[in-house]
Design a protein around this motif. Structure first.
Motif, short mmCIF file in Angstrom:
data_model
loop_
_atom_site.label_atom_id
_atom_site.label_comp_id
_atom_site.label_asym_id
_atom_site.label_seq_id
_atom_site.Cartn_x
_atom_site.Cartn_y
_atom_site.Cartn_z
N VAL A 1 0.83 -1.20 0.00
CA VAL A 1 0.00 0.00 0.00
C VAL A 1 0.87 1.25 0.00
N GLU A 2 1.92 1.23 0.81
CA GLU A 2 2.83 2.39 0.90
C GLU A 2 3.45 2.69 -0.47
N TYR B 1 2.29 1.75 -3.42
CA TYR B 1 1.24 2.16 -4.36
C TYR B 1 0.90 3.64 -4.18
N GLN B 2 0.83 4.07 -2.93
CA GLN B 2 0.53 5.48 -2.66
C GLN B 2 1.65 6.40 -3.14
N ASN B 3 2.84 5.84 -3.25
CA ASN B 3 3.99 6.61 -3.76
C ASN B 3 4.20 6.41 -5.26
N ASP B 4 3.17 5.86 -5.92
CA ASP B 4 3.19 5.64 -7.38
C ASP B 4 4.31 4.70 -7.83
N ASN C 1 4.36 1.30 -8.66
CA ASN C 1 3.52 0.14 -8.90
C ASN C 1 4.29 -1.17 -8.90
N TYR D 1 -5.39 -6.90 -4.66
CA TYR D 1 -4.49 -5.75 -4.72
C TYR D 1 -3.42 -5.92 -5.80
#
Length: 395
Positions: free
Chosen positions: A134-135, A137-140, A142, A165
């Motif tokens: 998640v961390e 992903y939130q920082n783009d 992928n 996910y």
């Protein structure tokens, strides 16, 4: 002399065997808990090959803990000590369970002496990977996010969260093969019944991979799970149309229209199908039916306008191919009446298209031609001025 040498070798081998120190697996766990992963790895790697320890489930349990710690450590000195340590860890846990005949009570103790079971440790490991995913992903990031989400599926292969996910982040990164791998595992292996997952598979197979047969297969699986979902029914129709299976599509469309009579798009789609199969009369009826439900449905209005206009164009072509004999001239006069009729039918449809989509060049150019043919020169001139202004804006 030879006998003395042989005896010496026997003594040396025996001395070596008795000289091996028994690895202390508790010491390996202590080193691990204190963060000394290099020492912990050295001890536990010796333990799993030591005769008196290699068949003990606890040995393999500690081996799993050490390698799980190697996979999650942030210390660069330890990160390179093993290749794919998570895989090794999970294999070790599995072997520990197998040695205990599936009835293991493995645990360690925390800082205050409370027991921490293997199940709790695996849940903590799973949560670690999920949060890291998640961390990222939130920082783009992928690719890193996918890596961690995939690890959650290794730790808890029966849990759907990691696959969802991983599939989503792979799809967002346009890594469609990875996305499909996770999505198919969900619906086929885990019997997951998520609408969004089915929609994603259908989109990737049908639009990205252009495999409408595969998309249709998934759509029909979804329909058995969600029999009342009209979107899947519409997707099936679209797939059948793309595959050229018009009769099947028509039956599905008629059933869909009966279930959803106020859906103008379904009636429009039926018109398109008739149009594409050379049934203009049925196409006209379907488009009109669609517009009765929604007079502002642009696609239906445009297709109806084209249908009427094409009728006039075909008549004009036939008229232009006539000769100059008296009979041909008489026939041309008769045909002109039908041409005018078709143009008059087309005219309000094109006017409505222009109203719904102002300054559409196709609509304006068609209207200019129709007005000119019907000798409505004032309107033709006005449209020509609109086209000139449109040309100036585009230039």
């Amino acid at each position: 002399m030879k006998r003395i040498i042989v005896l010496m070798l026997v003594v040396l081998v025996a001395g070596y065997s008795y000289g091996q120190k028994k690895p202390k697996i508790n010491q390996a766990e202590k080193a691990r808990s204190e963060g000394n992963l290099g020492e912990a790895k050295d001890i536990i790697d010796q333990a799993i090959v030591f005769d008196k320890l290699k068949d003990d489930g606890k040995t393999w349990y500690y081996h799993g803990l050490v390698y799980a710690s190697l996979d999650t450590t942030s210390n660069p000195d330890y990160q390179s000590l093993a290749d794919n340590p998570l895989k090794t860890a999970m294999e070790s846990f599995a072997k520990a369970d197998d040695l205990e005949k599936g009835n293991s009570g493995f645990y360690t103790t925390d800082a205050i002496g409370l027991p921490v079971t293997k199940e709790q440790q695996l849940n903590t490991l799973w949560s670690y990977y999920l949060n890291k995913g998640v961390e990222n992903y939130q920082n783009d990031n992928n690719s890193e996010a996918y890596k961690y989400f995939e690890k959650t599926t290794i730790v808890q292969p029966e849990d759907t969260t990691g696959y969802i996910y991983a599939g989503s982040v792979a799809q967002a990164g346009k890594e469609y093969d990875k996305a499909l791998k996770n999505y198919y595992h969900l619906i086929n292996e885990l019997d997951y019944k998520g609408r969004d997952t089915f929609y994603s598979i259908i989109y990737i197979e049908g639009v990205v991979n252009e495999d409408n047969e595969k998309a249709l297969e998934v759509i029909r699986k979804a329909k058995t799970i969600f029999p009342g979902d009209r979107d899947f029914a519409k997707s099936e129709i679209n797939a059948l149309v793309k595959l050229g299976r018009q009769e099947e599509a028509q039956k599905e469309l008629e059933a869909a229209i009966a279930a959803e009579p106020d859906n103008a798009n379904l009636r429009y789609t039926l018109g398109v199908m008739y149009d594409e199969t050379g049934q203009p009369d049925k196409a006209e009826e379907a488009y009109m039916s669609s517009l009765e439900v929604d007079p502002n449905l642009l696609n239906a209005r445009f297709n109806l306008a084209v249908l009427y206009y094409n009728e006039a164009v075909e008549l004009i072509k036939a008229k232009n191919n006539l000769g100059i004999s008296a009979a041909d001239q008489k026939k041309a006069k008769e045909m002109q009446a039908n041409i005018d009729k078709s143009l008059k039918e087309a005219m309000p449809q094109w006017e409505k298209v222009n109203e719904l989509q102002p300054n559409d060049r196709t609509a304006l150019e068609t209207l200019q031609y129709i007005y000119t043919q019907l000798k409505m020169y004032d309107k033709a001139e006005k449209v020509m001025n609109n086209l000139d202004e449109l040309g100036d804006e585009e230039g």
